[in-house]
Each structure stands twice: as structure tokens, then as C-alpha cells.
Write a protein that holds these residues in place. Sequence first.
Motif, PDB file in Angstrom:
ATOM      1  N   UNK A  58      63.527 -31.220  56.836  1.00 11.98           N
ATOM      2  CA  UNK A  58      62.867 -32.230  57.555  1.00 11.98           C
ATOM      3  C   UNK A  58      61.922 -33.164  56.594  1.00 11.98           C
ATOM      4  N   UNK A  59      61.121 -34.351  57.106  1.00  7.96           N
ATOM      5  CA  UNK A  59      60.857 -35.140  56.340  1.00  7.96           C
ATOM      6  C   UNK A  59      61.658 -36.152  55.630  1.00  7.96           C
ATOM      7  N   UNK A  60      61.330 -36.784  54.695  1.00  2.55           N
ATOM      8  CA  UNK A  60      62.015 -37.991  54.321  1.00  2.55           C
ATOM      9  C   UNK A  60      61.764 -39.444  54.696  1.00  2.55           C
ATOM     10  N   UNK A  61      60.246 -39.344  54.657  1.00  2.00           N
ATOM     11  CA  UNK A  61      59.853 -40.673  55.241  1.00  2.00           C
ATOM     12  C   UNK A  61      59.718 -42.017  54.196  1.00  2.00           C
ATOM     13  N   UNK A  62      59.578 -42.992  54.699  1.00  2.00           N
ATOM     14  CA  UNK A  62      59.326 -44.275  53.996  1.00  2.00           C
ATOM     15  C   UNK A  62      58.003 -44.902  54.491  1.00  2.00           C
ATOM     16  N   UNK A  63      57.244 -45.527  53.489  1.00  2.00           N
ATOM     17  CA  UNK A  63      56.062 -46.361  54.034  1.00  2.00           C
ATOM     18  C   UNK A  63      56.346 -47.573  53.459  1.00  2.00           C
ATOM     19  N   UNK A  64      55.934 -48.440  54.390  1.00  2.00           N
ATOM     20  CA  UNK A  64      56.030 -49.879  53.946  1.00  2.00           C
ATOM     21  C   UNK A  64      54.787 -50.858  53.905  1.00  2.00           C
ATOM     22  N   UNK A  65      54.442 -51.373  53.104  1.00  2.00           N
ATOM     23  CA  UNK A  65      53.034 -52.069  53.196  1.00  2.00           C
ATOM     24  C   UNK A  65      53.043 -53.287  51.847  1.00  2.00           C
ATOM     25  N   UNK A  66      52.200 -54.051  52.085  1.00  2.00           N
ATOM     26  CA  UNK A  66      52.079 -54.949  50.932  1.00  2.00           C
ATOM     27  C   UNK A  66      51.106 -54.572  49.902  1.00  2.00           C
ATOM     28  N   UNK A  67      51.381 -54.178  48.868  1.00  2.00           N
ATOM     29  CA  UNK A  67      50.486 -53.458  47.785  1.00  2.00           C
ATOM     30  C   UNK A  67      50.077 -54.438  46.939  1.00  2.00           C
ATOM     31  N   UNK A  68      50.647 -55.868  46.758  1.00  2.00           N
ATOM     32  CA  UNK A  68      50.179 -56.527  45.550  1.00  2.00           C
ATOM     33  C   UNK A  68      49.523 -57.842  46.253  1.00  2.00           C
ATOM     34  N   UNK A  69      49.362 -58.005  47.451  1.00  2.00           N
ATOM     35  CA  UNK A  69      48.895 -59.344  48.206  1.00  2.00           C
ATOM     36  C   UNK A  69      49.601 -60.493  48.059  1.00  2.00           C
ATOM     37  N   UNK A  70      50.890 -60.186  47.963  1.00  2.43           N
ATOM     38  CA  UNK A  70      51.853 -61.580  48.052  1.00  2.43           C
ATOM     39  C   UNK A  70      52.525 -61.946  49.254  1.00  2.43           C
ATOM     40  N   UNK A  71      52.222 -60.976  50.657  1.00  2.58           N
ATOM     41  CA  UNK A  71      52.454 -61.079  51.882  1.00  2.58           C
ATOM     42  C   UNK A  71      54.054 -60.878  51.739  1.00  2.58           C
ATOM     43  N   UNK A  72      54.558 -60.020  50.840  1.00  2.00           N
ATOM     44  CA  UNK A  72      55.756 -59.543  51.116  1.00  2.00           C
ATOM     45  C   UNK A  72      55.589 -57.925  51.010  1.00  2.00           C
ATOM     46  N   UNK A  73      56.288 -57.386  52.181  1.00  2.00           N
ATOM     47  CA  UNK A  73      56.558 -55.872  52.046  1.00  2.00           C
ATOM     48  C   UNK A  73      56.972 -55.078  50.924  1.00  2.00           C
ATOM     49  N   UNK A  74      56.332 -54.131  50.453  1.00  2.00           N
ATOM     50  CA  UNK A  74      56.701 -53.210  49.594  1.00  2.00           C
ATOM     51  C   UNK A  74      57.013 -51.843  50.022  1.00  2.00           C
ATOM     52  N   UNK A  75      57.703 -50.986  49.268  1.00  2.00           N
ATOM     53  CA  UNK A  75      58.327 -49.787  49.761  1.00  2.00           C
ATOM     54  C   UNK A  75      58.066 -48.483  48.827  1.00  2.00           C
ATOM     55  N   UNK A  76      57.604 -47.633  49.641  1.00  2.00           N
ATOM     56  CA  UNK A  76      57.423 -46.289  49.049  1.00  2.00           C
ATOM     57  C   UNK A  76      58.185 -45.007  49.691  1.00  2.00           C
ATOM     58  N   UNK A  77      59.008 -44.644  49.127  1.00  2.00           N
ATOM     59  CA  UNK A  77      59.917 -43.473  49.675  1.00  2.00           C
ATOM     60  C   UNK A  77      59.572 -42.150  49.066  1.00  2.00           C
ATOM     61  N   UNK A  78      59.694 -41.235  50.010  1.00  2.00           N
ATOM     62  CA  UNK A  78      59.656 -39.680  49.734  1.00  2.00           C
ATOM     63  C   UNK A  78      60.966 -39.258  48.948  1.00  2.00           C
ATOM     64  N   UNK A  79      60.722 -38.245  48.079  1.00  2.00           N
ATOM     65  CA  UNK A  79      61.999 -37.611  47.457  1.00  2.00           C
ATOM     66  C   UNK A  79      62.138 -36.418  47.469  1.00  2.00           C
ATOM     67  N   UNK A  80      61.379 -35.786  48.258  1.00  2.00           N
ATOM     68  CA  UNK A  80      61.376 -34.064  48.184  1.00  2.00           C
ATOM     69  C   UNK A  80      61.347 -33.586  46.845  1.00  2.00           C
ATOM     70  N   UNK A  81      62.292 -32.626  46.413  1.00  2.00           N
ATOM     71  CA  UNK A  81      62.179 -31.994  45.159  1.00  2.00           C
ATOM     72  C   UNK A  81      62.532 -33.047  44.036  1.00  2.00           C
ATOM     73  N   UNK A  82      63.024 -34.443  44.493  1.00  2.00           N
ATOM     74  CA  UNK A  82      63.205 -35.409  43.294  1.00  2.00           C
ATOM     75  C   UNK A  82      61.734 -36.260  43.534  1.00  2.00           C
ATOM     76  N   UNK A  83      61.607 -36.878  42.431  1.00  2.00           N
ATOM     77  CA  UNK A  83      60.250 -37.606  42.578  1.00  2.00           C
ATOM     78  C   UNK A  83      60.132 -38.726  43.476  1.00  2.00           C
TER      79      UNK A  83
END
Length: 515
Positions: A58-83
Motif C-alpha cells: 500500500x502507499x505510493x503517493x505523490x505530492x504536488x505543490x509549488x516549492x519555488x514560487x514560480x507558479x508551476x507545480x512541482x512533484x514529490x513521489x514516494x519510493x518505498x524501499x527506493x529513495x
Amino acid sequence: MTMREERPARGGWRVSVAAFVTLSCALGANAALAQPLFEDRSAALGPHAYEGGWEHFVGGGVAVMDCDGDARPDIFAAGGESPARLWRNRGGFAFDTVPLPDLTGVTGAYPLDADADGQADLFVMRAGPNLLLRGLGDCRFEDSTETLGLPAGDAWTTAFTAWWEEDARPVMAVGNYVDRDDPEGPFGTCDANAILRPESTGWRSEPLEPGFCALSMLAARDARGQRSLRISNDRHYYVRDGYEQMWDIDEGRFLTEADGWPRVSLWGMGIAGRDLDGDGRDEVMLTSMGDQLLQLAQADGSYAAAPFSIGSYAQRPHIGDDGRPSTGWHAEFGDVDNDGRADLFIAKGNVDQMPTNAMRDPNNLLMQRADGRFEEASVTAGIATTERARGAALADFDGDGRLDLVVVNRRAPIELWRNVTEGTGHWLGIELRQPGGNRFAIGALVTVETGTGRQVLQNTIGGGHAGGRLGPLHVGLGAETGARVTVEWPDGTVTGPHEFGADRVVTLDRAALPG
């Protein structure tokens, strides 16, 4: 009031919002419909998959947010046993990998502003101690779990949501799966969930019991109009005597059938909420193994199961000859063709090698039609892939006003899809800002009205499966070239209507509004 504009979208058609419960066309006649189409841009992210054994079924989620203030969505993805991985959006579907610490054991993540500095932070869920990564701007993050006083725990965390009760730090709910330390496990050994309440030096952890193996949580207004914490649970491990839960946030108690909350037991994986008929009450989709249950909000504050003819149950693969039940994970409503009606994406995939369920289980793209019914369109749209999908997100990655798609797969590469649908309608993106601790105005209610109907959206953190978004609320407008926007802010203050032209992202900054 401040306004930020993005690149215009293509013109299109408008069809009025359906009278959802009665499945009628009372609000308008059908019109020409845009056929959704996506193109594969997965190569822009490079190789990444959600890996691991039992703890990462279970799990394997993705978070989407603007982390540098340029009004473009950035992506963070879970890896489980991988980074885990973080990608910065450079525009035009170009992404750069941003260095991160070696974050393993990650099941998912949710973006939120935990310290009221206006930067997106990340609550990172793990099989093991959770993390709070503080956003520093320019897509840089630091591990502030200890310095911000987050009780990290050591559970198998698989669900998260947050809300604000005062002008301070957020209250956070953490959903835990099977208790890995119980020698009687795994069946019947669901772990306790927790409420993290802010205090002067951080948060204190309070148990929320009973726990029935939570795989999704969502704090939002329920059909009564009250703030509630909805919890979706996996009966595969609670086995019996468990059920989907609704906890009244203000009263601090679980709702029962006497409150109009039906007792439903299912293999709960994900939650998605959206008002589908303009009455200001969210319908709720619960994904599962087998039926995907859509609950319709009723005028008396209760819920009723949608009729099967609505087309949302998606209980079997819609391609191939495997007749075994589907397994639904992340669910998310979004107006893919900008016709003014919310569509629904459901990520599908076998847990691993579960023989009772379909092995090649295509994702669903359910397009809502004028009569309120949903029609499958993932094959013609090009996104009916059959990997073991888990987390996903709909977001406008290239600023053209069309919702794109990212999907995280178990033991298969991450997918990125650009929405290239022709003939889409007009649209509006709405960002909220306010002073104080709740900078992104989580808990606000936004009403968008045009000459042909209204749409009501809640600004929330949580839901989905193991990941979510922080960013503009996206609204399709069809043929309408403008809209009136009214905001009920988290403290109950109402502003508006504010009038905007279409095809842009606007920011409503409460500090700059009259009065």
C-alpha cells in the motif's frame, strides 16, 4: 485583491451542471463534448518506481505543490524501499531532479504550510518514523521533525489530513495501518490512529481509536455542513467489526447511524470529495477492491449510495478479458475538459499478486456527462495503462488551463501525461491567501457562479491515496468567459462576489480585500 495570470486556454463548450441525484438534464441540454486526449511525457521525469515488500503493498503517493514560487507545480513521489524523488518544474514539461536526503521507507506525502511562513512544507509518511520537511524556498527542504516538535512515532503510516482550529499551527490526523509489532498479526491487528494537536513547542499526540487500518483520511465539511474527519479503512486486515468512520471534529466523537452516517465496510483505499450538483454539499468517492462507492450527499445531512446506473462503480477492468474485481487506489475529481462538470480519475492496480483480483487493471477516466452519468474515456484518452498504479494527481503542469496527470506505480515507472484535449472550455484557477497561521486558507468554501450554474469547492488537505496537492482550485467554465467568485473563509467571514475573466489563475489575498 491581487491577481496572477497564466497562459490562456483553448475555447470550448459549456453544459450546465447535472441534477445529479435524479440523473436528469433539468439544468440544461447536452452540447458538443470535447474528447479527452493525453500524450505521454513520462520521459521528462526519468526512471522512478515505488518499490518494496509487504510494507509497500500500500502507499505510493505523490505530492504536488509549488516549492519555488514560480507558479508551476512541482512533484514529490514516494519510493518505498527506493529513495523518494523531487522534481522541479521548469515549464514546458521540462523537469529537473532536486537533490534530497536518502529518504527511504516513504509511503507518501502531503504538502501543507505547517509553520505559517508561506512556504509549502511536506508531511512525509513512512513505514517507521514520519518526517516533517520544512520548505526553505527554491525547492529546498530541511528535516525539521525535531526542531518543529513533531511526534514522529514509529508506526506504519498510510493516511494523513490536516485542518486549523485556531490561528496557529495545524491540527493533523495520522492514519496507521497494521501494527507490525503485534505478534498476533497481521490480520485483526490494526494500529491506533493519532490526532496531533499544536502546543507551544510543537504538537502533542492523542490516540484516535478504534483504528481499522486507515488508508485515507479527509478533513472537510460533511453533508451536514459540519467539519468532520472521514477515515477509509481496509477490511482486508480488520477482518470484521470494522467500518468506514466519520469523526465530528468540533464534538470530538464518531458519528453513528443515528447521525445519518451509514455503517459501510469495504476494502477502503482512497477518498475523493466534490460537490457534483451545485448544492454546496460534497459527494464522496470511496475506492475499494471491487465496487468504487460513490456516496451522494442528501439534504438532511445523510448519505446515500449512488445508483449503479451512474457509471461510477468501475468494479471490473474495462479492457481485456480478466473478469476479476478491480482494485481502486487514488481517486480525484477534476474537470479534464473544462466543460463545467467534475470528472473522476481512479488509479487501479493489484495489491501485488492477489489471485482474487484482476492482474492487469486499467486506470479509469470517468467523464461526467450532462445528465450526471459517468462514461469511461481512459482508452481513447490514452491513459488506460495496466501497471500497479497507486498515487496520482491532476494538476496543470504547463499552465495552459488543462489538467495534466501524474501516476505513481508499484514496481513500474512513474507516468506523466500532458492533457492535449482539443476544444476544451474556459477555466479559472483560484488561489487563496490570508494572514496568520492558516496562510493557504485551508477549510475555506469557494463558490463559482456563471450565467448557467454554480460550482462549490472546498479547500482541503488530505484524501486521495497517500498524497495530495497544495495549489489553485481549478474550475472549468465551459463557454462562459467570466465568473463571480464568493469565498467563505475558514473563520466564517464571507467576501465577494469577486468578478474575474476566464482563462487565468487569480489569487484572492484576504489582507488586500475591502473591509
